[in-house]
Design a protein around this motif. Structure first.
Motif, PDB file in Angstrom:
ATOM      1  N   LEU A   1       0.822  -1.208   0.000  1.00  0.00           N
ATOM      2  CA  LEU A   1       0.000   0.000   0.000  1.00  0.00           C
ATOM      3  C   LEU A   1       0.855   1.256   0.000  1.00  0.00           C
ATOM      4  O   LEU A   1       1.632   1.500   0.920  1.00  0.00           O
ATOM      5  CB  LEU A   1      -0.912   0.007   1.229  1.00  0.00           C
ATOM      6  N   ASP A   2       0.684   2.052  -1.050  1.00  0.00           N
ATOM      7  CA  ASP A   2       1.316   3.373  -1.153  1.00  0.00           C
ATOM      8  C   ASP A   2       0.289   4.289  -1.796  1.00  0.00           C
ATOM      9  O   ASP A   2       0.424   4.703  -2.934  1.00  0.00           O
ATOM     10  CB  ASP A   2       2.597   3.292  -1.998  1.00  0.00           C
ATOM     11  N   VAL A   3      -0.768   4.586  -1.038  1.00  0.00           N
ATOM     12  CA  VAL A   3      -1.910   5.319  -1.599  1.00  0.00           C
ATOM     13  C   VAL A   3      -1.971   6.766  -1.131  1.00  0.00           C
ATOM     14  O   VAL A   3      -2.790   7.545  -1.615  1.00  0.00           O
ATOM     15  CB  VAL A   3      -3.233   4.600  -1.265  1.00  0.00           C
ATOM     16  N   ASP A   4      -1.130   7.128  -0.176  1.00  0.00           N
ATOM     17  CA  ASP A   4      -1.081   8.511   0.313  1.00  0.00           C
ATOM     18  C   ASP A   4       0.286   8.704   0.957  1.00  0.00           C
ATOM     19  O   ASP A   4       1.143   7.817   0.888  1.00  0.00           O
ATOM     20  CB  ASP A   4      -2.222   8.779   1.303  1.00  0.00           C
ATOM     21  N   ASN A   5       0.484   9.846   1.600  1.00  0.00           N
ATOM     22  CA  ASN A   5       1.781  10.126   2.204  1.00  0.00           C
ATOM     23  C   ASN A   5       1.918   9.582   3.623  1.00  0.00           C
ATOM     24  O   ASN A   5       2.896   9.864   4.305  1.00  0.00           O
ATOM     25  CB  ASN A   5       2.055  11.627   2.206  1.00  0.00           C
ATOM     26  N   GLY A   6       0.941   8.785   4.071  1.00  0.00           N
ATOM     27  CA  GLY A   6       0.976   8.251   5.425  1.00  0.00           C
ATOM     28  C   GLY A   6      -0.060   8.942   6.289  1.00  0.00           C
ATOM     29  O   GLY A   6      -0.594   9.997   5.940  1.00  0.00           O
ATOM     30  N   PRO A   7      -0.352   8.379   7.454  1.00  0.00           N
ATOM     31  CA  PRO A   7      -1.443   8.912   8.278  1.00  0.00           C
ATOM     32  C   PRO A   7      -1.214  10.320   8.792  1.00  0.00           C
ATOM     33  O   PRO A   7      -2.167  11.028   9.114  1.00  0.00           O
ATOM     34  CB  PRO A   7      -1.524   7.906   9.441  1.00  0.00           C
ATOM     35  N   GLY A   8       0.032  10.761   8.855  1.00  0.00           N
ATOM     36  CA  GLY A   8       0.308  12.097   9.375  1.00  0.00           C
ATOM     37  C   GLY A   8       0.348  13.188   8.334  1.00  0.00           C
ATOM     38  O   GLY A   8       0.356  14.383   8.677  1.00  0.00           O
ATOM     39  N   TYR A   9       0.352  12.832   7.037  1.00  0.00           N
ATOM     40  CA  TYR A   9       0.476  13.816   5.958  1.00  0.00           C
ATOM     41  C   TYR A   9      -0.478  13.474   4.821  1.00  0.00           C
ATOM     42  O   TYR A   9      -0.082  13.330   3.679  1.00  0.00           O
ATOM     43  CB  TYR A   9       1.920  13.863   5.437  1.00  0.00           C
ATOM     44  N   LEU A  10      -1.759  13.340   5.154  1.00  0.00           N
ATOM     45  CA  LEU A  10      -2.733  12.902   4.171  1.00  0.00           C
ATOM     46  C   LEU A  10      -2.954  13.960   3.088  1.00  0.00           C
ATOM     47  O   LEU A  10      -3.137  15.141   3.385  1.00  0.00           O
ATOM     48  CB  LEU A  10      -4.063  12.588   4.843  1.00  0.00           C
ATOM     49  N   VAL A  11      -2.957  13.508   1.842  1.00  0.00           N
ATOM     50  CA  VAL A  11      -3.383  14.361   0.730  1.00  0.00           C
ATOM     51  C   VAL A  11      -4.903  14.358   0.654  1.00  0.00           C
ATOM     52  O   VAL A  11      -5.532  15.376   0.401  1.00  0.00           O
ATOM     53  CB  VAL A  11      -2.763  13.880  -0.594  1.00  0.00           C
ATOM     54  N   HIS A  12      -5.519  13.200   0.880  1.00  0.00           N
ATOM     55  CA  HIS A  12      -6.969  13.045   0.875  1.00  0.00           C
ATOM     56  C   HIS A  12      -7.416  12.516   2.234  1.00  0.00           C
ATOM     57  O   HIS A  12      -6.992  11.437   2.653  1.00  0.00           O
ATOM     58  CB  HIS A  12      -7.415  12.083  -0.229  1.00  0.00           C
ATOM     59  N   ALA A  13      -8.283  13.264   2.917  1.00  0.00           N
ATOM     60  CA  ALA A  13      -8.701  12.897   4.271  1.00  0.00           C
ATOM     61  C   ALA A  13      -9.370  11.529   4.324  1.00  0.00           C
ATOM     62  O   ALA A  13      -9.253  10.813   5.330  1.00  0.00           O
ATOM     63  CB  ALA A  13      -9.656  13.960   4.819  1.00  0.00           C
TER      64      ALA A  13
ATOM     65  N   VAL B   1       3.131  -1.194   4.231  1.00  0.00           N
ATOM     66  CA  VAL B   1       2.528   0.131   4.064  1.00  0.00           C
ATOM     67  C   VAL B   1       3.638   1.172   4.059  1.00  0.00           C
ATOM     68  O   VAL B   1       4.504   1.168   4.940  1.00  0.00           O
ATOM     69  CB  VAL B   1       1.532   0.438   5.206  1.00  0.00           C
ATOM     70  N   TRP B   2       3.596   2.080   3.083  1.00  0.00           N
ATOM     71  CA  TRP B   2       4.582   3.157   2.948  1.00  0.00           C
ATOM     72  C   TRP B   2       4.098   4.395   3.683  1.00  0.00           C
ATOM     73  O   TRP B   2       2.905   4.723   3.657  1.00  0.00           O
ATOM     74  CB  TRP B   2       4.781   3.477   1.471  1.00  0.00           C
ATOM     75  N   SER B   3       5.025   5.113   4.310  1.00  0.00           N
ATOM     76  CA  SER B   3       4.685   6.372   4.984  1.00  0.00           C
ATOM     77  C   SER B   3       5.834   7.358   4.852  1.00  0.00           C
ATOM     78  O   SER B   3       7.003   6.979   4.940  1.00  0.00           O
ATOM     79  CB  SER B   3       4.391   6.121   6.471  1.00  0.00           C
ATOM     80  N   ALA B   4       5.493   8.627   4.664  1.00  0.00           N
ATOM     81  CA  ALA B   4       6.501   9.669   4.535  1.00  0.00           C
ATOM     82  C   ALA B   4       7.091  10.085   5.873  1.00  0.00           C
ATOM     83  O   ALA B   4       8.094  10.797   5.915  1.00  0.00           O
ATOM     84  CB  ALA B   4       5.898  10.893   3.843  1.00  0.00           C
ATOM     85  N   ALA B   5       6.479   9.653   6.971  1.00  0.00           N
ATOM     86  CA  ALA B   5       6.974  10.013   8.302  1.00  0.00           C
ATOM     87  C   ALA B   5       6.677   8.869   9.256  1.00  0.00           C
ATOM     88  O   ALA B   5       5.844   7.995   8.971  1.00  0.00           O
ATOM     89  CB  ALA B   5       6.305  11.302   8.801  1.00  0.00           C
ATOM     90  N   ALA B   6       7.371   8.878  10.383  1.00  0.00           N
ATOM     91  CA  ALA B   6       7.113   7.861  11.393  1.00  0.00           C
ATOM     92  C   ALA B   6       5.648   7.897  11.806  1.00  0.00           C
ATOM     93  O   ALA B   6       5.071   8.970  11.993  1.00  0.00           O
ATOM     94  CB  ALA B   6       8.016   8.087  12.605  1.00  0.00           C
ATOM     95  N   ALA B   7       5.047   6.722  11.943  1.00  0.00           N
ATOM     96  CA  ALA B   7       3.617   6.630  12.243  1.00  0.00           C
ATOM     97  C   ALA B   7       3.394   5.593  13.342  1.00  0.00           C
ATOM     98  O   ALA B   7       2.977   4.460  13.077  1.00  0.00           O
ATOM     99  CB  ALA B   7       2.841   6.262  10.986  1.00  0.00           C
ATOM    100  N   PRO B   8       3.677   5.955  14.589  1.00  0.00           N
ATOM    101  CA  PRO B   8       3.540   4.979  15.682  1.00  0.00           C
ATOM    102  C   PRO B   8       2.120   4.458  15.833  1.00  0.00           C
ATOM    103  O   PRO B   8       1.917   3.308  16.227  1.00  0.00           O
ATOM    104  CB  PRO B   8       3.996   5.759  16.921  1.00  0.00           C
ATOM    105  N   GLU B   9       1.124   5.299  15.496  1.00  0.00           N
ATOM    106  CA  GLU B   9      -0.253   4.832  15.605  1.00  0.00           C
ATOM    107  C   GLU B   9      -0.558   3.759  14.561  1.00  0.00           C
ATOM    108  O   GLU B   9      -1.326   2.829  14.811  1.00  0.00           O
ATOM    109  CB  GLU B   9      -1.227   6.009  15.467  1.00  0.00           C
ATOM    110  N   LEU B  10       0.069   3.868  13.387  1.00  0.00           N
ATOM    111  CA  LEU B  10      -0.092   2.833  12.366  1.00  0.00           C
ATOM    112  C   LEU B  10       0.565   1.533  12.831  1.00  0.00           C
ATOM    113  O   LEU B  10      -0.014   0.445  12.691  1.00  0.00           O
ATOM    114  CB  LEU B  10       0.512   3.297  11.047  1.00  0.00           C
TER     115      LEU B  10
END
Length: 232
Positions: free
Chosen positions: A152-164, A190-199
């Motif tokens: 999954l690489d559908v957005d910039n990660g949970p902390g930097y969403l392009v689409h809510a 899952v890909w993320s642009a920043a650390a996502a501890p909640e993910l």
């Protein structure tokens, strides 16, 4: 001044080569010339940088990390076509027999097919590839097959969403549905642009094993760190 900036004072030359509008906003493909005089394609969504053809390391590693963990990865789902580098890496593995690529932006699929993205036609001509123009949440909810890998690489990660609306992709209910679709021994990355501890916490709540991987990248001459979240 032409449509392409003249590059004075060291600024990179940039030209817009394709633009599309949808109910989610605008998708833009730009071409820039870097300091080494090489042409780089850059994808932006609603003005936000998404990816380019220069720094593709983590898009490739998204696939490579998963492929290393599964002995027989025949069926793969790639959420997010982007500029195709994750799919390209998946297809480089001779064990892979089928790849379903889910991409919500029809225009991006078209640019890959018609050569606006030069490497696109050859990539999508591979007979193992099926491209589905849909929201990944809908595609996963309606899937009737099972898979060895879900990437999954559908957005910039949970902390930097392009689409809510993509917030749900990183939450337990969606991750649990992904787990249901995985064959025994299957892997989700899952890909993320920043650390996502909640993910990471959500993945650990759903899967037997989940980990965070850091990857140093150089993004337009700036050092950055991207993250992969791997669950088995």
């Amino acid at each position: 001044m032409t449509a392409m900036q003249d590059g004075l004072n060291g600024a990179p030359e940039v030209a817009e080569i394709a633009r599309a509008e949808s109910e989610r906003g605008e998708v833009v493909l730009r071409r820039r010339v870097n300091e080494q005089a090489a042409e780089v394609l850059e994808l932006r969504v609603n003005g936000v940088f998404v990816m380019d053809t220069l720094e593709t390391g983590t898009e490739i590693e998204l696939a490579a990390a998963a492929l290393e963990l599964v002995p027989d990865p025949r069926d793969v789902v790639v959420g997010g076509l982007g500029l195709g580098f994750t799919t390209q890496r998946v297809l480089a593995d001779p064990r892979v027999e089928k790849v379903m690529v889910v991409e919500i932006e029809d225009a991006l699929i078209g640019w890959m097919r018609d050569g606006t993205v030069p490497h696109g036609p050859a990539l999508l001509a591979d007979q193992r590839v099926r491209v589905v123009n849909a929201d990944i949440q809908m595609a996963i909810a309606e899937a009737r097959s099972t898979y060895d890998l879900v990437l999954l690489d559908v957005d910039n990660g949970p902390g930097y969403l392009v689409h809510a609306d993509n917030e749900r992709v990183y939450q337990e209910a969606f991750l649990a549905r992904c787990r249901e679709l995985l064959n025994p021994g299957g892997v989700l990355v899952v890909w993320s642009a920043a650390a996502a501890p909640e993910l990471l916490a959500a993945m650990r709540a759903v899967f037997d094993d989940a980990e965070e991987q850091e990857h140093a990248v150089l993004l337009q001459d700036r050092p950055e760190t991207y993250f992969l979240y791997v669950a088995r």
